[in-house]
Scaffold this active site. Structure first.
Site: not given
Ligand code: NCD
Ligand code: ZN
Length: 419
Positions: A62, A278
């Site tokens: 992200h 992630d």
């Molecule tokens: C992610 C984010 O902060 O964008 N957070 C998370 O806890 N994994 C969102 C996501 O990937 O679902």
């Molecule tokens: Zn994510």
């Protein structure tokens, strides 16, 4: 023919074995791999027997553009990736706005065009309101947040699958009735996975992007459908006791699981299809709030490979498994051509590692804008020494050599938009 670059005396790690030899690079691609003998080259780098990995492929990050650049932006995120030995990323669509129309997708492509230090591709967001739009864009992945009923329901996910074929749906598997607030049990995950596995995929495939436990992995393995799992790095290196130690800095969705659960994943690495970070940065101010209201998400694109190398040092994972899970398979699952493996014809993306160098992870050494890491003061063995992107050096020890904008958007040519 003069070769641009030769890496000699390498221990070349592939998903299925380690080869000692030399790698020749021409025009950004791997021109040859030889056990002995060196072609003429403009530049020869002696790796002196060091391990050479393909650049890692992180299919779940992200980088927060557009709209949330106070947490991270494409430049800081991709710089962090480069220092972590990650040369290919797929970015997620939960930006501000949520990227769920062709227009927003095209705007995002333009916005980040000159900002990346590594090669990148995008996920497109699937939402109940904009199902028609998924036919219009060619993304590497189509992200479905099942946990958020406002965004999409199971019924609409089924509709989305019926509208395209040959696509990869990246599914966040938490059932919205069973995962509520900070109470997000394993049953929420297994229920969502079971419901998706009952759907008709219509020639698409599904990758469950946060598989946190063996129950989830086993459901996927038992299915005869085109389905894979991806385990997030925090679910391998952190567990629920870290929530007591570092509070909301250890908050993510799906949540960290028990120590026993984490050990089970480590004991069954051969059953896992892939690993992603992630990488989900939030600011220190946001994470300093009460646990209930702090946003979920943990950064980690720069620390993943060092943590995995440390695990290899302690014989918890093999070098081949690192390459398979965090490079070769993610490239295969998302059909990213030329990435994830040191093969003739592939992009010359490499990481030269010093597997014995011990260092202590500290947020001040890292390049993410968020300014913190849950692994603060963890001592690891394994250091990303040099990184190459398509033959260009981008990282040398602590120095950034690569230029912003050298990272290219990868285009998903093969994907088929219509039925
Ligand atoms: C992610 C984010 O902060 O964008 N957070 C998370 O806890 N994994 C969102 C996501 O990937 O679902
Ligand atoms: Zn994510």
């Amino acid at each position: 023919m003069t070769i641009n670059l030769v890496l000699k005396n390498c221990k070349i790690v592939k998903a299925d074995g380690i080869l000692e030899g030399n790698i020749a690079v021409e025009n950004g691609k791997i021109a040859d791999i030889k056990i002995a003998g060196l072609p003429e080259a403009d530049e020869i780098i002696d790796c002196k027997g060091k391990i050479v990995l393909p650049g890692m492929v992180d299919a779940h990050v992200h980088f927060r553009e557009p709209g949330l650049t106070y947490k991270e932006d494409f430049s800081t995120g991709s710089m962090s990736a480069a220092f972590g030995g990650v040369t290919t990323i797929l970015d997620m669509p939960n930006n501000k706005p949520f990227i769920d129309t062709q227009k927003k997708f095209e705007d995002k492509r333009k916005l980040v065009k000159t900002k990346s230090y590594v090669d990148y591709g995008f996920h497109f967001g699937v939402s109940s309101e904009n199902l028609e739009e998924i036919k219009k864009v060619n993304a590497f992945g189509y992200k479905v947040y099942l946990s958020d009923r406002e965004r999409i329901t199971y019924e609409d996910m089924q509709k989305a699958l019926s509208m395209v074929n040959g696509k990869v749906f990246s599914v966040h598997p938490e059932d919205p009735d069973l995962a509520k607030g900070i109470n997000r049990p394993i049953e929420a995950e297994t229920t969502a996975i079971s419901k998706v596995l009952e759907m008709n995929f219509y020639g698409n495939s599904v990758n469950f992007v946060h598989s946190t436990c063996m129950e989830a992995v086993d459901l996927v393995r038992a299915s005869s459908k085109s389905v894979t799992n991806m385990v997030d790095v925090p679910h391998l290196f952190l567990n629920s006791t870290h929530i007591e130690k570092i509070g909301a800095y250890a908050k993510m969705q799906p949540p960290l699981r028990s120590h026993e659960n984490v050990n089970e994943l480590w004991e069954n690495l051969d059953k896992i299809d892939s690993i992603g970070t992630d990488h989900a940065p939030h600011t220190i101010e946001e994470k300093e709030q009460e646990f209930e209201i702090a946003p979920p998400g943990i950064p980690g694109v720069e620390t993943a490979l060092p943590l995995l190398m440390n695990a290899a040092y302690h014989n918890r994972i093999s070098w081949e498994q690192i390459v398979k899970l965090y490079a070769t398979k993610p490239a295969e699952i998302y059909k990213i051509k030329g990435k994830g493996s040191i093969e003739i014809g592939n992009d010359a993306d490499f990481v030269i590692v010093d597997r014995k160098r011990e260092w202590t992870i500290k947020a001040e050494y890292l390049h993410s804008k968020c300014g913190w890491t849950p692994y603060e003061n963890w001592t690891v063995r394994g250091f990303v020494e040099k990184v190459f992107l398509r033959g260009n050096p981008i990282v040398d020890q602590e120095n950034l050599i690569g230029k912003k904008g050298l990272g290219r958007e990868m285009i998903n040519e093969k994907s088929n938009n219509s039925m």
